[in-house]
Design a protein around this motif. Structure first.
Motif, PDB file in Angstrom:
ATOM      1  N   PRO A  50       0.822  -1.218   0.000  1.00 40.53           N
ATOM      2  CA  PRO A  50       0.000   0.000   0.000  1.00 40.53           C
ATOM      3  C   PRO A  50       0.855   1.268   0.000  1.00 40.53           C
ATOM      4  O   PRO A  50       1.849   1.367   0.732  1.00 40.53           O
ATOM      5  CB  PRO A  50      -0.801  -0.109   1.303  1.00 40.53           C
ATOM      6  N   ASP A  51       0.478   2.206  -0.827  1.00 46.47           N
ATOM      7  CA  ASP A  51       1.132   3.508  -0.948  1.00 46.47           C
ATOM      8  C   ASP A  51       2.542   3.461  -1.525  1.00 46.47           C
ATOM      9  O   ASP A  51       3.214   4.501  -1.572  1.00 46.47           O
ATOM     10  CB  ASP A  51       1.153   4.254   0.394  1.00 46.47           C
ATOM     11  N   ALA A  52       3.004   2.299  -1.950  1.00 48.81           N
ATOM     12  CA  ALA A  52       4.321   2.233  -2.595  1.00 48.81           C
ATOM     13  C   ALA A  52       4.259   2.962  -3.932  1.00 48.81           C
ATOM     14  O   ALA A  52       3.234   2.954  -4.613  1.00 48.81           O
ATOM     15  CB  ALA A  52       4.752   0.785  -2.802  1.00 48.81           C
ATOM     16  N   VAL A  53       5.363   3.583  -4.280  1.00 44.97           N
ATOM     17  CA  VAL A  53       5.452   4.303  -5.547  1.00 44.97           C
ATOM     18  C   VAL A  53       6.240   3.447  -6.524  1.00 44.97           C
ATOM     19  O   VAL A  53       7.420   3.168  -6.303  1.00 44.97           O
ATOM     20  CB  VAL A  53       6.149   5.669  -5.353  1.00 44.97           C
ATOM     21  N   PRO A  54       5.583   3.003  -7.613  1.00 41.08           N
ATOM     22  CA  PRO A  54       6.321   2.214  -8.599  1.00 41.08           C
ATOM     23  C   PRO A  54       7.174   3.115  -9.492  1.00 41.08           C
ATOM     24  O   PRO A  54       6.679   4.079 -10.062  1.00 41.08           O
ATOM     25  CB  PRO A  54       5.230   1.510  -9.411  1.00 41.08           C
ATOM     26  N   VAL A  55       8.460   2.792  -9.545  1.00 40.96           N
ATOM     27  CA  VAL A  55       9.398   3.554 -10.365  1.00 40.96           C
ATOM     28  C   VAL A  55      10.225   2.549 -11.155  1.00 40.96           C
ATOM     29  O   VAL A  55      10.846   1.662 -10.566  1.00 40.96           O
ATOM     30  CB  VAL A  55      10.323   4.439  -9.499  1.00 40.96           C
ATOM     31  N   GLU A  56      10.219   2.696 -12.458  1.00 38.65           N
ATOM     32  CA  GLU A  56      11.035   1.823 -13.291  1.00 38.65           C
ATOM     33  C   GLU A  56      12.504   2.037 -12.965  1.00 38.65           C
ATOM     34  O   GLU A  56      12.951   3.170 -12.740  1.00 38.65           O
ATOM     35  CB  GLU A  56      10.796   2.097 -14.774  1.00 38.65           C
ATOM     36  N   ARG A  57      13.250   0.972 -12.946  1.00 36.53           N
ATOM     37  CA  ARG A  57      14.675   1.050 -12.598  1.00 36.53           C
ATOM     38  C   ARG A  57      15.426   2.006 -13.523  1.00 36.53           C
ATOM     39  O   ARG A  57      16.364   2.689 -13.091  1.00 36.53           O
ATOM     40  CB  ARG A  57      15.295  -0.363 -12.649  1.00 36.53           C
ATOM     41  N   ILE A  58      15.011   2.107 -14.754  1.00 38.86           N
ATOM     42  CA  ILE A  58      15.710   2.929 -15.739  1.00 38.86           C
ATOM     43  C   ILE A  58      15.690   4.422 -15.397  1.00 38.86           C
ATOM     44  O   ILE A  58      16.564   5.173 -15.832  1.00 38.86           O
ATOM     45  CB  ILE A  58      15.154   2.666 -17.161  1.00 38.86           C
ATOM     46  N   VAL A  59      14.715   4.880 -14.595  1.00 39.35           N
ATOM     47  CA  VAL A  59      14.641   6.296 -14.223  1.00 39.35           C
ATOM     48  C   VAL A  59      14.795   6.510 -12.719  1.00 39.35           C
ATOM     49  O   VAL A  59      14.608   7.619 -12.225  1.00 39.35           O
ATOM     50  CB  VAL A  59      13.325   6.949 -14.712  1.00 39.35           C
ATOM     51  N   LEU A  60      15.149   5.470 -11.997  1.00 38.42           N
ATOM     52  CA  LEU A  60      15.174   5.545 -10.537  1.00 38.42           C
ATOM     53  C   LEU A  60      16.035   6.691 -10.018  1.00 38.42           C
ATOM     54  O   LEU A  60      15.602   7.462  -9.156  1.00 38.42           O
ATOM     55  CB  LEU A  60      15.663   4.220  -9.951  1.00 38.42           C
ATOM     56  N   GLU A  61      17.251   6.826 -10.504  1.00 37.56           N
ATOM     57  CA  GLU A  61      18.136   7.870  -9.993  1.00 37.56           C
ATOM     58  C   GLU A  61      17.574   9.260 -10.250  1.00 37.56           C
ATOM     59  O   GLU A  61      17.713  10.150  -9.414  1.00 37.56           O
ATOM     60  CB  GLU A  61      19.545   7.734 -10.599  1.00 37.56           C
ATOM     61  N   TRP A  62      16.904   9.478 -11.362  1.00 41.80           N
ATOM     62  CA  TRP A  62      16.325  10.785 -11.655  1.00 41.80           C
ATOM     63  C   TRP A  62      15.164  11.094 -10.707  1.00 41.80           C
ATOM     64  O   TRP A  62      15.017  12.220 -10.269  1.00 41.80           O
ATOM     65  CB  TRP A  62      15.874  10.860 -13.114  1.00 41.80           C
ATOM     66  N   ARG A  63      14.381  10.089 -10.373  1.00 39.48           N
ATOM     67  CA  ARG A  63      13.225  10.292  -9.479  1.00 39.48           C
ATOM     68  C   ARG A  63      13.636  10.378  -8.011  1.00 39.48           C
ATOM     69  O   ARG A  63      12.901  10.915  -7.198  1.00 39.48           O
ATOM     70  CB  ARG A  63      12.193   9.176  -9.653  1.00 39.48           C
ATOM     71  N   LEU A  64      14.820   9.844  -7.674  1.00 40.36           N
ATOM     72  CA  LEU A  64      15.257   9.842  -6.283  1.00 40.36           C
ATOM     73  C   LEU A  64      16.473  10.723  -6.015  1.00 40.36           C
ATOM     74  O   LEU A  64      17.095  10.612  -4.964  1.00 40.36           O
ATOM     75  CB  LEU A  64      15.526   8.410  -5.812  1.00 40.36           C
ATOM     76  N   ASP A  65      16.780  11.613  -6.909  1.00 37.20           N
ATOM     77  CA  ASP A  65      17.835  12.590  -6.653  1.00 37.20           C
ATOM     78  C   ASP A  65      17.200  13.720  -5.854  1.00 37.20           C
ATOM     79  O   ASP A  65      16.382  14.474  -6.385  1.00 37.20           O
ATOM     80  CB  ASP A  65      18.407  13.114  -7.967  1.00 37.20           C
ATOM     81  N   PRO A  66      17.546  13.858  -4.569  1.00 43.75           N
ATOM     82  CA  PRO A  66      16.852  14.848  -3.740  1.00 43.75           C
ATOM     83  C   PRO A  66      17.045  16.298  -4.193  1.00 43.75           C
ATOM     84  O   PRO A  66      16.270  17.170  -3.810  1.00 43.75           O
ATOM     85  CB  PRO A  66      17.439  14.628  -2.342  1.00 43.75           C
ATOM     86  N   ARG A  67      18.049  16.541  -5.036  1.00 45.55           N
ATOM     87  CA  ARG A  67      18.281  17.890  -5.546  1.00 45.55           C
ATOM     88  C   ARG A  67      17.888  18.027  -7.017  1.00 45.55           C
ATOM     89  O   ARG A  67      18.014  19.107  -7.589  1.00 45.55           O
ATOM     90  CB  ARG A  67      19.744  18.262  -5.370  1.00 45.55           C
ATOM     91  N   GLY A  68      17.426  16.948  -7.620  1.00 43.77           N
ATOM     92  CA  GLY A  68      17.139  16.962  -9.051  1.00 43.77           C
ATOM     93  C   GLY A  68      15.781  17.541  -9.389  1.00 43.77           C
ATOM     94  O   GLY A  68      14.838  17.467  -8.600  1.00 43.77           O
ATOM     95  N   GLN A  69      15.672  18.076 -10.557  1.00 41.22           N
ATOM     96  CA  GLN A  69      14.407  18.680 -10.980  1.00 41.22           C
ATOM     97  C   GLN A  69      13.337  17.640 -11.301  1.00 41.22           C
ATOM     98  O   GLN A  69      12.161  17.974 -11.360  1.00 41.22           O
ATOM     99  CB  GLN A  69      14.625  19.606 -12.168  1.00 41.22           C
ATOM    100  N   TRP A  70      13.719  16.372 -11.479  1.00 44.80           N
ATOM    101  CA  TRP A  70      12.743  15.328 -11.811  1.00 44.80           C
ATOM    102  C   TRP A  70      12.412  14.438 -10.618  1.00 44.80           C
ATOM    103  O   TRP A  70      11.809  13.391 -10.762  1.00 44.80           O
ATOM    104  CB  TRP A  70      13.263  14.473 -12.968  1.00 44.80           C
ATOM    105  N   ARG A  71      12.811  14.864  -9.414  1.00 44.74           N
ATOM    106  CA  ARG A  71      12.578  14.045  -8.221  1.00 44.74           C
ATOM    107  C   ARG A  71      11.081  13.901  -7.932  1.00 44.74           C
ATOM    108  O   ARG A  71      10.265  14.723  -8.345  1.00 44.74           O
ATOM    109  CB  ARG A  71      13.301  14.633  -7.021  1.00 44.74           C
ATOM    110  N   LEU A  72      10.765  12.852  -7.190  1.00 43.44           N
ATOM    111  CA  LEU A  72       9.397  12.629  -6.757  1.00 43.44           C
ATOM    112  C   LEU A  72       8.954  13.757  -5.832  1.00 43.44           C
ATOM    113  O   LEU A  72       9.756  14.258  -5.034  1.00 43.44           O
ATOM    114  CB  LEU A  72       9.283  11.298  -6.013  1.00 43.44           C
TER     115      LEU A  72
END
Length: 132
Positions: A50-72
Motif C-alpha cells: 500500500p502507498d508504494a510508488v512504482p518507479v522503473e529502474r531505468i529512471v530511478l536515480e532521476w526520481r530519487l535525486d533529492p536535488r534533481g528537478q525530476w525528483r518525486l
C-alpha cells in the motif's frame, strides 16, 4: 578490475541498514517512502505494498535525486526510503546507488516483496503504472 555480481552485491549491502518486512512496515507507517522497482507484470500478478510508488529502474536515480528537478514530490534527503524488488537483490544495488545521490537513509527490503507478502503484511491489488 572486474567484479562478480556477488561481489557488487556484498559491497552494496555493506553500506545499507537493510530492513526486514516487519520493520519496513513500521517505517512505512511512520512516513517512509516505499519505492517498488519490480516490473509491471510482477506488480500486476502479485500485488503491491500500500502507498508504494512504482518507479522503473531505468529512471530511478532521476526520481530519487533529492536535488534533481525530476525528483518525486515530497522527496528530500532526510526522508527514509525503502526500495523493493522481487526478492531483495536488485533493490540492494539500487539503494546503494541512491545513497550516493544523497539519500543517506535509503535502504532495501530483505527478501523483497515476496518476503513482505509471506510475512502477511498488507498487500493491495497490483498494476499501478510506474511514475513516468
Amino acid at each position: 578490475m572486474t567484479q562478480t555480481v556477488e561481489e557488487l552485491l556484498a559491497q552494496a549491502r555493506a553500506v545499507l541498514d537493510r530492513v526486514e518486512p516487519a520493520a519496513a512496515e513500521e517505517l512505512r507507517q511512520a512516513g517512509a517512502l516505499v519505492v517498488d522497482i519490480r516490473p509491471l507484470a510482477n506488480r500486476a500478478a502479485e500485488g503491491e505494498i500500500p502507498d508504494a510508488v512504482p518507479v522503473e529502474r531505468i529512471v530511478l536515480e532521476w526520481r530519487l535525486d533529492p536535488r534533481g528537478q525530476w525528483r518525486l514530490p515530497g522527496l528530500d534527503a532526510d526522508r527514509p526510503v525503502i526500495i523493493v524488488c522481487n526478492e531483495g537483490y536488485s533493490s540492494s544495488l539500487a539503494a546503494r546507488d541512491v545513497q550516493r545521490l544523497g539519500l543517506h537513509r535509503a535502504t532495501d527490503l530483505v527478501g523483497g516483496f515476496r518476503a513482505w507478502k509471506a510475512a502477511g503484511l498488507p498487500v493491495v491489488p497490483g498494476g499501478t503504472p510506474a511514475v513516468p
